[in-house]
Design a protein around this motif. Structure first.
Motif, PDB file in Angstrom:
ATOM      1  N   ALA A  33    -100.570 -55.057   0.356  1.00 56.99           N
ATOM      2  CA  ALA A  33    -101.393 -54.505  -0.728  1.00 56.99           C
ATOM      3  C   ALA A  33    -100.742 -53.269  -1.364  1.00 56.99           C
ATOM      4  O   ALA A  33    -101.312 -52.689  -2.288  1.00 56.99           O
ATOM      5  N   ARG A  34     -99.590 -52.886  -0.835  1.00 55.87           N
ATOM      6  CA  ARG A  34     -98.859 -51.703  -1.324  1.00 55.87           C
ATOM      7  C   ARG A  34     -99.704 -50.438  -1.250  1.00 55.87           C
ATOM      8  O   ARG A  34     -99.806 -49.675  -2.211  1.00 55.87           O
ATOM      9  N   LEU A  35    -100.300 -50.265  -0.062  1.00 54.86           N
ATOM     10  CA  LEU A  35    -101.099 -49.078   0.219  1.00 54.86           C
ATOM     11  C   LEU A  35    -100.426 -48.280   1.330  1.00 54.86           C
ATOM     12  O   LEU A  35     -99.628 -48.816   2.097  1.00 54.86           O
ATOM     13  N   ASP A  36    -100.769 -47.020   1.436  1.00 55.16           N
ATOM     14  CA  ASP A  36    -100.256 -46.186   2.508  1.00 55.16           C
ATOM     15  C   ASP A  36    -100.855 -46.651   3.837  1.00 55.16           C
ATOM     16  O   ASP A  36    -102.042 -46.923   3.923  1.00 55.16           O
ATOM     17  N   ASP A  37    -100.018 -46.726   4.878  1.00 49.22           N
ATOM     18  CA  ASP A  37    -100.473 -47.147   6.207  1.00 49.22           C
ATOM     19  C   ASP A  37    -101.656 -46.323   6.698  1.00 49.22           C
ATOM     20  O   ASP A  37    -102.584 -46.858   7.303  1.00 49.22           O
ATOM     21  N   THR A  38    -101.616 -45.017   6.448  1.00 54.76           N
ATOM     22  CA  THR A  38    -102.682 -44.147   6.959  1.00 54.76           C
ATOM     23  C   THR A  38    -104.018 -44.435   6.283  1.00 54.76           C
ATOM     24  O   THR A  38    -105.068 -44.278   6.908  1.00 54.76           O
ATOM     25  N   VAL A  39    -103.983 -44.871   5.025  1.00 52.05           N
ATOM     26  CA  VAL A  39    -105.216 -45.236   4.317  1.00 52.05           C
ATOM     27  C   VAL A  39    -105.853 -46.446   4.981  1.00 52.05           C
ATOM     28  O   VAL A  39    -107.041 -46.444   5.316  1.00 52.05           O
ATOM     29  N   VAL A  40    -105.057 -47.495   5.195  1.00 53.40           N
ATOM     30  CA  VAL A  40    -105.579 -48.726   5.799  1.00 53.40           C
ATOM     31  C   VAL A  40    -105.971 -48.476   7.254  1.00 53.40           C
ATOM     32  O   VAL A  40    -106.978 -48.991   7.731  1.00 53.40           O
ATOM     33  N   ALA A  41    -105.218 -47.649   7.960  1.00 54.49           N
ATOM     34  CA  ALA A  41    -105.530 -47.345   9.362  1.00 54.49           C
ATOM     35  C   ALA A  41    -106.886 -46.664   9.500  1.00 54.49           C
ATOM     36  O   ALA A  41    -107.572 -46.838  10.506  1.00 54.49           O
ATOM     37  N   GLY A  42    -107.293 -45.913   8.482  1.00 57.60           N
ATOM     38  CA  GLY A  42    -108.551 -45.186   8.540  1.00 57.60           C
ATOM     39  C   GLY A  42    -109.764 -45.950   8.059  1.00 57.60           C
ATOM     40  O   GLY A  42    -110.885 -45.455   8.161  1.00 57.60           O
ATOM     41  N   LEU A  43    -109.568 -47.149   7.547  1.00 54.85           N
ATOM     42  CA  LEU A  43    -110.701 -47.936   7.034  1.00 54.85           C
ATOM     43  C   LEU A  43    -111.499 -48.569   8.167  1.00 54.85           C
ATOM     44  O   LEU A  43    -110.934 -48.944   9.193  1.00 54.85           O
ATOM     45  N   PRO A  44    -112.810 -48.733   7.985  1.00 51.72           N
ATOM     46  CA  PRO A  44    -113.608 -49.445   8.993  1.00 51.72           C
ATOM     47  C   PRO A  44    -113.111 -50.887   9.134  1.00 51.72           C
ATOM     48  O   PRO A  44    -112.605 -51.477   8.170  1.00 51.72           O
ATOM     49  N   ALA A  45    -113.259 -51.445  10.328  1.00 53.04           N
ATOM     50  CA  ALA A  45    -112.779 -52.802  10.590  1.00 53.04           C
ATOM     51  C   ALA A  45    -113.468 -53.850   9.724  1.00 53.04           C
ATOM     52  O   ALA A  45    -112.903 -54.903   9.455  1.00 53.04           O
ATOM     53  N   ASP A  46    -114.694 -53.548   9.251  1.00 49.85           N
ATOM     54  CA  ASP A  46    -115.412 -54.531   8.432  1.00 49.85           C
ATOM     55  C   ASP A  46    -115.093 -54.399   6.940  1.00 49.85           C
ATOM     56  O   ASP A  46    -115.758 -55.016   6.108  1.00 49.85           O
ATOM     57  N   THR A  47    -114.051 -53.646   6.600  1.00 52.35           N
ATOM     58  CA  THR A  47    -113.652 -53.496   5.194  1.00 52.35           C
ATOM     59  C   THR A  47    -113.175 -54.828   4.636  1.00 52.35           C
ATOM     60  O   THR A  47    -112.333 -55.500   5.219  1.00 52.35           O
ATOM     61  N   ASP A  48    -113.726 -55.210   3.491  1.00 50.67           N
ATOM     62  CA  ASP A  48    -113.396 -56.466   2.810  1.00 50.67           C
ATOM     63  C   ASP A  48    -111.950 -56.410   2.313  1.00 50.67           C
ATOM     64  O   ASP A  48    -111.570 -55.483   1.588  1.00 50.67           O
ATOM     65  N   LEU A  49    -111.157 -57.417   2.687  1.00 55.91           N
ATOM     66  CA  LEU A  49    -109.745 -57.431   2.286  1.00 55.91           C
ATOM     67  C   LEU A  49    -109.572 -57.510   0.770  1.00 55.91           C
ATOM     68  O   LEU A  49    -108.622 -56.953   0.223  1.00 55.91           O
ATOM     69  N   PHE A  50    -110.486 -58.204   0.093  1.00 55.51           N
ATOM     70  CA  PHE A  50    -110.361 -58.365  -1.353  1.00 55.51           C
ATOM     71  C   PHE A  50    -111.275 -57.405  -2.116  1.00 55.51           C
ATOM     72  O   PHE A  50    -111.409 -57.498  -3.323  1.00 55.51           O
ATOM     73  N   GLY A  51    -111.911 -56.489  -1.395  1.00 54.84           N
ATOM     74  CA  GLY A  51    -112.798 -55.500  -2.004  1.00 54.84           C
ATOM     75  C   GLY A  51    -112.023 -54.332  -2.584  1.00 54.84           C
ATOM     76  O   GLY A  51    -110.792 -54.292  -2.553  1.00 54.84           O
ATOM     77  N   PRO A  52    -112.731 -53.343  -3.106  1.00 59.02           N
ATOM     78  CA  PRO A  52    -112.095 -52.241  -3.828  1.00 59.02           C
ATOM     79  C   PRO A  52    -111.210 -51.337  -2.967  1.00 59.02           C
ATOM     80  O   PRO A  52    -110.240 -50.780  -3.480  1.00 59.02           O
TER      81      PRO A  52
END
Length: 90
Positions: free
Chosen positions: A22-41
Motif C-alpha cells: 500500500a506504500r505506507l510507512d511500516d510504523t503506521v500499519v504496525a499501529g493500526l488495530p487488527a480489525d482495520t479494513d484493508l480496503f478502507g481509508p
C-alpha cells in the motif's frame, strides 16, 4: 497453527507486507488495530496492491489466498488475513 507467538510473527510480517504493497510507512500499519479494513481509508489497498500483497504471501508462506479463498473474505482486515494465512501454513 495455534502458537500465539507464531501467529504474532505472521501478523508482524503481514503488516509489513501490507505497508509495502500500500506504500505506507511500516510504523503506521504496525499501529493500526487488527480489525482495520484493508480496503478502507486507513490502509486504502487498491486492487493492484492487493494482487502484489497476495503474490508476496504466496512467495513467503506458500499460501495461495486467491485459490484457497474464492470469495476473498480473508481480505477483510489485517486480522482475517493473518488468521487465514496462519491456518494454511504448509
Amino acid at each position: 497453527m495455534t502458537d500465539t507467538r507464531e501467529r504474532a510473527a505472521v501478523e508482524r510480517e503481514i503488516r509489513s507486507m501490507i505497508a509495502e504493497a500500500a506504500r505506507l510507512d511500516d510504523t503506521v500499519v504496525a499501529g493500526l488495530p487488527a480489525d482495520t479494513d484493508l480496503f478502507g481509508p486507513e490502509i486504502g489497498l487498491t486492487s493492484l496492491a492487493g494482487v502484489t500483497l497476495l503474490g508476496g504471501i504466496d512467495r513467503r508462506y506458500g499460501v495461495d489466498v486467491a485459490a484457497l479463498d474464492l470469495s476473498l473474505d480473508s481480505l477483510q482486515s489485517i486480522a482475517t488475513l493473518t488468521d487465514f494465512v496462519a491456518a494454511h501454513l504448509q
